[in-house]
Scaffold this active site. Structure first.
Site, PDB file in Angstrom:
ATOM      1  N   ARG A 114      31.567 -16.063   0.996  1.00 16.76           N
ATOM      2  CA  ARG A 114      31.132 -16.229   2.382  1.00 16.76           C
ATOM      3  C   ARG A 114      32.185 -16.946   3.221  1.00 16.76           C
ATOM      4  O   ARG A 114      32.393 -16.604   4.386  1.00 16.76           O
ATOM      5  CB  ARG A 114      29.822 -17.024   2.439  1.00 16.76           C
ATOM      6  CG  ARG A 114      28.589 -16.233   2.063  1.00 16.76           C
ATOM      7  CD  ARG A 114      27.339 -17.083   2.217  1.00 16.76           C
ATOM      8  NE  ARG A 114      26.153 -16.329   1.820  1.00 16.76           N
ATOM      9  CZ  ARG A 114      25.435 -15.573   2.639  1.00 16.76           C
ATOM     10  NH1 ARG A 114      25.797 -15.464   3.902  1.00 16.76           N
ATOM     11  NH2 ARG A 114      24.371 -14.929   2.193  1.00 16.76           N
ATOM     12  N   GLU A 174      25.983 -16.187  -5.563  1.00 17.59           N
ATOM     13  CA  GLU A 174      24.601 -15.897  -5.160  1.00 17.59           C
ATOM     14  C   GLU A 174      24.021 -14.826  -6.060  1.00 17.59           C
ATOM     15  O   GLU A 174      24.731 -13.905  -6.489  1.00 17.59           O
ATOM     16  CB  GLU A 174      24.538 -15.474  -3.688  1.00 17.59           C
ATOM     17  CG  GLU A 174      25.060 -16.550  -2.735  1.00 17.59           C
ATOM     18  CD  GLU A 174      24.915 -16.157  -1.287  1.00 17.59           C
ATOM     19  OE1 GLU A 174      24.106 -15.249  -1.012  1.00 17.59           O
ATOM     20  OE2 GLU A 174      25.601 -16.749  -0.434  1.00 17.59           O
ATOM     21  N   GLU A 234      23.200  -7.882   5.719  1.00 16.95           N
ATOM     22  CA  GLU A 234      23.642  -9.225   6.098  1.00 16.95           C
ATOM     23  C   GLU A 234      25.170  -9.299   6.144  1.00 16.95           C
ATOM     24  O   GLU A 234      25.751  -9.942   7.021  1.00 16.95           O
ATOM     25  CB  GLU A 234      23.105 -10.274   5.125  1.00 16.95           C
ATOM     26  CG  GLU A 234      23.392 -11.686   5.624  1.00 16.95           C
ATOM     27  CD  GLU A 234      23.170 -12.756   4.579  1.00 16.95           C
ATOM     28  OE1 GLU A 234      23.138 -13.940   4.959  1.00 16.95           O
ATOM     29  OE2 GLU A 234      23.056 -12.412   3.387  1.00 16.95           O
ATOM     30  N   ASP A 278      26.898  -5.442  14.990  1.00 17.59           N
ATOM     31  CA  ASP A 278      26.784  -6.224  16.225  1.00 17.59           C
ATOM     32  C   ASP A 278      28.102  -6.126  16.981  1.00 17.59           C
ATOM     33  O   ASP A 278      28.890  -7.063  17.042  1.00 17.59           O
ATOM     34  CB  ASP A 278      26.456  -7.681  15.897  1.00 17.59           C
ATOM     35  CG  ASP A 278      26.139  -8.492  17.152  1.00 17.59           C
ATOM     36  OD1 ASP A 278      25.914  -7.868  18.209  1.00 17.59           O
ATOM     37  OD2 ASP A 278      26.131  -9.731  17.078  1.00 17.59           O
ATOM     38  N   HIS A 334      12.280  -9.808   1.419  1.00 16.87           N
ATOM     39  CA  HIS A 334      13.132  -8.817   0.761  1.00 16.87           C
ATOM     40  C   HIS A 334      13.732  -7.964   1.878  1.00 16.87           C
ATOM     41  O   HIS A 334      13.137  -6.971   2.302  1.00 16.87           O
ATOM     42  CB  HIS A 334      12.315  -7.937  -0.193  1.00 16.87           C
ATOM     43  CG  HIS A 334      11.766  -8.658  -1.375  1.00 16.87           C
ATOM     44  ND1 HIS A 334      12.482  -9.588  -2.083  1.00 16.87           N
ATOM     45  CD2 HIS A 334      10.553  -8.566  -2.002  1.00 16.87           C
ATOM     46  CE1 HIS A 334      11.747 -10.061  -3.077  1.00 16.87           C
ATOM     47  NE2 HIS A 334      10.562  -9.464  -3.046  1.00 16.87           N
ATOM     48  N   CYS A 367      16.081  -5.999   1.822  1.00 16.86           N
ATOM     49  CA  CYS A 367      16.412  -4.634   1.387  1.00 16.86           C
ATOM     50  C   CYS A 367      15.304  -3.661   1.758  1.00 16.86           C
ATOM     51  O   CYS A 367      15.554  -2.488   2.028  1.00 16.86           O
ATOM     52  CB  CYS A 367      16.616  -4.596  -0.132  1.00 16.86           C
ATOM     53  SG  CYS A 367      17.600  -5.935  -0.801  1.00 16.86           S
TER      54      CYS A 367
END
Length: 782
Positions: free
Chosen positions: A441, A471, A482, A539, A747, A749
């Site tokens: 990240r 993670e 994400e 975005d 979730h 997904c």
């Protein structure tokens, strides 16, 4: 002057002046031709100085003319109200009103009007006509109107009135000339049709629908093959009027044109109209059907007919059974395509007006097969075979998205098959279906770009699977969403040097000064393509011009991003004086600042010495627009486009409009949570009446917009709605055990919110849900 008239036009009265002619038709229309220098035609001189062909002049009050007289350079007209009208340079002027006019006369520069004396109680005088009055179209319409009044008032003869309405409607449609003469304004037809559609019960509606079907068949048969008649402008106008009658509602078991014979006949007639008649039809559609009625009167009825023809049923053996009228689909689509071209040229309808529910209900597999056959076909084969995907304006954005997703899935499968490996030692075949991205990240952008650089294009075309180091989240789609959300925040940061800072933080436009970073533009394009390929929202704040460039569409002044520049160029084009050079003081040269230094570039050879004048200002604007949108950013754009096409090269992006492609890439900022509530499914014992569920939707409704956006991101990993809005998105709320102090989870997904059963404690739900959507980020435990 020889005025050619259609056989449909019945002339009741004629008058001729020195240089003009006035015709009154039996239906009460006024047709004129000749000189109008002194207003003798009754039309505005500034708009119609002369009429070399017959043109209509409308009654100012909507009445009908019954006779005409002409002087040297003026005309006198009598209408069915007994009023007298005089032509002038400003149009028609009312000169006698409220008297019993017996006759009119005109000659030279003089006029005469014979008026009957006032009645003393006897029978009123009836105006005498030189031609015997016959039962015409207006009589039919008047009788229909009277019958409708009889039905609405529940009169004693209601059943008779219903039967008579059906009979009169059939008579109206049987004669194209009658239809033409009655409805000069399509809105009048719309009003009558709407009243017919709402009259009586199911039996009455069926009788009217059957009458319309019979009348259409007879009327259209009269026109089929009559090329001589269909060459005349006035004769073809009825074809546009006929369209509205295909808007018959088929609800409640109403049967209309089940075999598609009427709609096929209509389309055959309109598609076989000779060139002269086709030009006239084009003109009628432009002039008589403004934007507010174009789609409703011309497009909607044909879409209804198309949707009916595309209906099918599936039996217990999963065998599809199609409507007999399905054979009419190609000709209906051809007529709709003609209307779509007119609407695009003159902005008479929006893209949504042409979306077909019937086409959208065709299975994505069948549409995909049609698309692939079309892409494989040669131009000659395409011209001989019908492909529904050749008319993408009929497909909704959601339908196009599904096609693109299926196309991507097949490409992913091909990429996987192309990477099959055989192990000699283990004697087994191995295959990896994914393109793996494992990143930290803290170094998201840097590591992503490095990984992309090292990866072969074939590998990139596999399905993307993302994991964050440290993670535990398994990527079933949510981690990828994400990942792109976080990547967008860095990749499209305006102050990164890749994007121009001229337009603020809300626009990503290529930085023409950045000439040292072409590789990064290619990588950005590749990541943009990856998001499209994997159906993930980005975005990004690209202006519409970027999507037009991706689709290879032409650009124009309206695509200039800088409002001041666009308005200035528009002002230059619209300036009415003949002193452009002196007022604007421009030449064929552009200047801009680069790293504190003024730069100059000539828009054409020796442009610095060529002034912008009245004669060449359009060329200047064209060159300026091209420089801003194309030439000034060509290296950056070429690199970006190369990256996009590495992933999307064989895709069918050309199905999309620029606005639809933008929606596919960034989603919609319009978040309709009421539609989401209606569409939400529940699991684990919840239903819409569960206390915690009621409290959840209360929280959503009362939350500020920023909190709503954060909630959507928490549950779906996206801040935007997909194509079709939140009402089209799969969303689920699942019970996470009994009441507890646990925070809600999700979730992403599967767009699923995991919500403990807090019961009817609203404050607890608001507190824990609010903390969850603000504090939680990432997958698994760090």
């Amino acid at each position: 002057l020889v005025a050619k008239m259609s056989d449909d036009v019945a002339i009741q009265d004629v008058a001729c002046g020195a240089e003009h002619t006035i015709l009154v038709t039996r239906s009460g229309r006024l047709l004129v031709c000749g000189s109008n220098q002194r207003g003798q035609l009754g039309a505005d001189v500034s708009k119609v100085p002369t009429a070399t062909t017959v043109v209509p002049v409308h009654h100012p009050s909507g009445g009908r003319f019954v006779s005409a007289e002409a002087g040297n350079a003026h005309s006198l007209l009598l209408d069915n109200y007994g009023d007298v009208w005089l032509t002038s340079s400003n149009g028609l002027q009312l000169v006698v009103k409220g008297h019993s006019v017996l006759a009119i006369a005109a000659g030279g520069d003089d006029n005469s009007v014979v008026i009957a004396p006032a009645s003393t109680g006897g029978l009123s005088l009836t105006r005498q006509f030189s031609v015997e009055k016959e039962d015409d179209g207006m009589d039919i319409v008047d009788s229909v109107e009277n019958l409708l009044q009889e039905i609405s008032s529940n009169g004693a003869n209601k059943q008779y009135a219903c039967n008579e309405i059906a009979k009169r409607t059939e008579e109206l449609l049987k004669y194209p000339s009658v239809l033409n003469s009655v409805f000069l304004d399509p809105r009048e037809l719309e009003y009558m049709f709407d009243r017919l559609s709402n009259v009586g019960d199911g039996e009455v509606k069926q009788n009217i629908a059957s009458a319309i079907e019979r009348g259409l068949k007879i009327g259209l048969e009269c026109l089929r093959g009559d090329d001589t008649r269909l060459m005349h402008p006035e004769a073809v106008r009825c074809l546009l009027l006929y369209i509205k009658f295909f808007d018959v509602c088929r609800d409640d078991g109403i049967v209309f044109d089940m075999r598609g014979e009427c709609i096929s006949l209509f389309c055959d007639v309109i598609l076989s109209v000779p060139f002269e008649g086709h030009k006239a039809l084009h003109g009628w559609a432009l002039n008589l059907y403004p934007r507010e009625i174009f789609a409703k009167m011309l497009v909607q009825p044909l879409l209804r007919a198309l949707n009916e023809c595309l209906k099918f049923s599936v039996d217990e053996n999963q065998v599809s059974h199609f409507q007999p009228s399905r054979q009419a689909v190609p000709v209906i689509v051809a007529v709709i395509s003609w209307l779509h071209t007119i609407a695009e040229e003159s902005n008479l309808a929006s893209p949504t007006d042409f979306y077909s529910d019937g086409v959208s209900q065709i299975s994505v597999g069948a549409l995909f097969d049609d698309l692939q056959r079309m892409k494989r076909a040669s131009p000659r084969e395409r011209s001989k075979n019908f492909h529904i995907c050749a008319y993408p304006f009929l497909l909704s954005p959601g339908c196009k998205r599904n096609l693109l997703q299926m196309e991507s899935q097949i490409e992913m499968y091909k990429a996987m098959l192309g990477d099959i490996k055989f192990s000699e030692s283990q004697r087994q075949i191995t295959v990896d279906p994914y393109f793996h991205l494992e990143i930290e990240r803290e170094h998201l952008l840097k590591q992503t770009l490095e990984k992309i650089k090292q990866t072969d294009a074939k590998e990139i075309r596999k399905r993307l699977r993302v994991s964050f180091k440290g993670e535990e989240g398994i990527d079933a789609g949510g981690v990828t969403k994400e990942f792109f959300q976080l990547l967008s925040e860095e990749l499209f940061e305006v102050n990164s040097g890749l994007w121009s800072t001229k337009y603020g933080n809300d626009v990503n436009w290529f930085n023409s000064d950045n000439t040292w970073n072409d590789n990064n533009y290619e990588l950005i394009g590749l990541l943009f393509g990856l998001a499209l390929y994997n159906s993930v929202l980005l975005d990004v704040r690209f202006p519409l011009a970027v999507y037009r460039k991706i689709l290879g569409l032409p650009l124009g002044l309206e695509d200039i991003i800088d409002d001041d520049l666009r308005k200035g160029l528009q002002q230059l084009l619209e300036y009415e004086g003949d002193d452009v050079e002196q007022v604007f003081c421009l030449n064929f040269e552009v200047t801009w600042m680069e790293l504190g230094e003024e730069k100059r570039l000539e828009l054409k050879p020796d442009g610095a010495n060529i002034p912008v004048t009245n004669e060449n200002r359009e060329e200047y604007v064209l060159r300026y627009v091209r420089w801003v949108l194309v030439d000034s950013i060509q290296p950056q754009w070429d690199s970006f486009e190369k990256g996009v096409m590495k992933v999307m090269e064989s895709s069918s992006l050309d199905l999309f409009l620029p606005e639809e492609l933008e929606l596919l890439v960034v989603g919609s900022p319009d978040l309709d949570f009421e539609a989401l509530e209606v569409n939400t499914k529940y699991e684990g014992g919840y239903d819409k009446n569960s206390p915690v569920i009621k409290n959840f939707w209360k929280f959503v409704r009362e939350a500020p917009k920023d909190t709503q956006v954060q909630l959507l991101k928490f549950a779906t990993a996206s801040c935007k709605a997909p194509i079709g809005g939140l009402g089209k998105m799969d969303f689920m709320i699942q019970r996470a055990g009994p009441d507890s102090a646990q925070l809600p989870t999700s979730h992403t997904c599967f767009n699923t919110l995991i919500l403990p059963d807090y019961g009817d404690n609203y404050e607890k739900l608001a507190d824990l849900l609010g903390r969850a959507i603000i504090e939680c980020e990432g997958f698994g435990l760090e």
